[in-house]
Design a protein around this motif. Structure first.
Motif: not given
Length: 319
Positions: A36, A38, A56, A58, A60, A69, A72-73, A75-77
Motif C-alpha cells: 500500500l 499512502v 494499492e 491511498v 489522504r 500515513s 492510515v495504511g 487501518h486500510r490493510a
C-alpha cells in the motif's frame, strides 16, 4: 515462503514520483505480497496511474507526517478491522526519504534468521535506543499484540518533525521494548565504523554554533562530542561498501548534517552505484526550493586549525 505486507508513505511537492521512488516501489512490490502506498501529494494524473498500477494507492490530506500515513495504511490493510495482519510473516512500514542500494529480498532473507521481534535498516541511541522509522519490519506476534494496536489506535497527528521523532519514532521502540520485544537492525556497525563515527561526531561538535572559548564552552563541546550518532549521516558512505549500509538518505545529501562533504558523497554514489542513483541529482536540484536549510542544523565554517583534519573524517569512496 514468507508473506509480507508493506505500507509506504509518499510525498512529492510537485505531485510526481521521483526516479529513486519508482525504483523503490517496483523493488519493494516484488519483495512483498501486498504493498500500500499512502500519498499526501497532490498527484498528477500520470503519477496516480503509475502508482495505482504497482500498488494499492491511498490518497489522504497532507498532515501528520509519515506516521499518520503509516496509521492510515495499516487501518486500510485491516489492523483495526476484520483483517488479521498477524497472518503475515512480516508487516513493514517505510517511507520514500532514502535511496535503496541493496535489494529488499536480500535484506529480508538475511533478517529472517535474526532472533528479534522487530527490526529496521538502522538503529541509533540518539534520544533513546530506537529503530529508525523510515523502515521498520514487525514479526506477527508484535503485530498481534495489544501494545502494537494501542500505539496505532492512540496515534495523534503531530505538527512538527521534532515532535514526530520524540513521540512517534522513539516512542514506538520504547513502547515495544517496554513490552519485552527485542529489536535489531540490518546494518551492523563494526569497531572501525564506531571509531570513525565518533571522530565524525567530534568534527560535527566542533562546527556547531554556540560554543565559546570559555570553560563552559569547552565543557559544552566535550558534551556534544560524546553524543550518540545518527548512522544515516555519520556512516552514510558505508553504502559504498557493497551496500553494507543498504541506503543513502536524501536528507544527508541535501543538508550534509555532519559537514562531511555530501557533494562528494553523491558523486561517489553515482560512480559506484549508477543504477540506484540515476536521476537522483536532478531530483535533488528540482526539489531544492522546497527544502530550505534548517537553521538549527547550520554549521560554522571550519576553524583553520581543523582544516588539516578534514581528510580523516570526510566521506570516502571506499572504506
Amino acid at each position: 515462503m514468507s508473506r509480507r505486507l508493506a505500507v509506504m508513505a509518499h510525498y512529492d511537492h510537485r505531485g510526481g514520483v521521483g526516479p529513486h521512488v519508482r525504483r523503490q516501489v517496483e523493488t519493494l512490490a516484488s519483495a512483498v505480497d501486498r504493498l500500500l502506498v499512502v500519498s499526501t501529494a497532490d498527484l498528477t494524473d500520470r503519477s496516480r496511474a503509475w502508482l495505482g498500477e504497482r500498488a494499492e494507492l491511498v490518497e489522504r490530506p497532507n498532515y501528520g507526517y509519515d506516521f499518520t500515513s503509516y496509521q492510515v495504511g495499516l487501518h486500510r490493510a485491516g489492523l483495526f478491522g476484520r483483517g488479521d495482519l498477524s497472518s503475515y510473516d512480516e508487516v513493514v512500514i517505510c517511507n520514500d526519504t532514502y535511496v535503496p542500494v541493496t535489494p529488499y529480498l536480500a535484506i529480508f532473507d538475511r533478517m529472517a534468521a535474526e532472533p528479534v521481534d522487530f527490526w529496521g535498516l538502522t538503529v541509533t541511541d540518539r534520544v533513546a535506543p530506537h529503530v529508525q522509522s523510515f523502515f521498520v519490519a514487525f514479526r506477527p506476534w508484535v503485530v498481534g499484540s495489544q501494545t502494537y494496536r494501542r500505539f496505532w489506535s492512540g496515534l495523534d497527528p503531530l505538527s512538527t518533525r521534532r515532535q514526530v521523532i520524540l513521540r512517534h519514532e522513539v516512542g514506538l521502540s520504547l513502547g515495544l521494548h517496554g513490552a519485552g520485544f527485542r529489536s535489531g537492525a540490518y546494518f551492523r556497525e563494526t569497531d572501525a565504523d564506531k571509531r570513525l563515527a565518533r571522530r565524525r561526531v567530534r568534527w560535527w561538535a566542533a562546527h556547531r554554533p554556540g560554543v565559546s572559548r570559555s570553560r563552559e564552552g569547552l565543557e559544552k563541546l566535550r558534551e556534544r562530542s560524546r553524543e550518540p550518532w545518527n548512522p544515516a549521516a555519520a556512516l552514510a558512505d558505508r553504502a559504498l561498501d557493497n551496500g553494507r549500509l543498504p541506503f543513502v538518505k536524501l536528507d544527508t545529501l541535501r543538508y550534509d548534517p555532519y559537514g562531511l562533504g555530501a557533494d562528494k558523497l553523491l558523486t561517489y554514489c553515482e560512480e559506484r552505484l549508477p543504477d540506484a542513483f540515476a536521476g537522483v541529482r536532478d531530483f535533488l536540484d528540482e526539489t531544492a526550493a522546497y527544502y530550505p536549510p534548517r537553521p538549527h542544523e547550520k554549521l560554522r565554517s571550519t576553524p583553520p586549525a581543523l582544516v588539516p583534519l578534514r581528510r580523516q573524517v570526510e566521506y570516502r569512496r571506499a572504506p
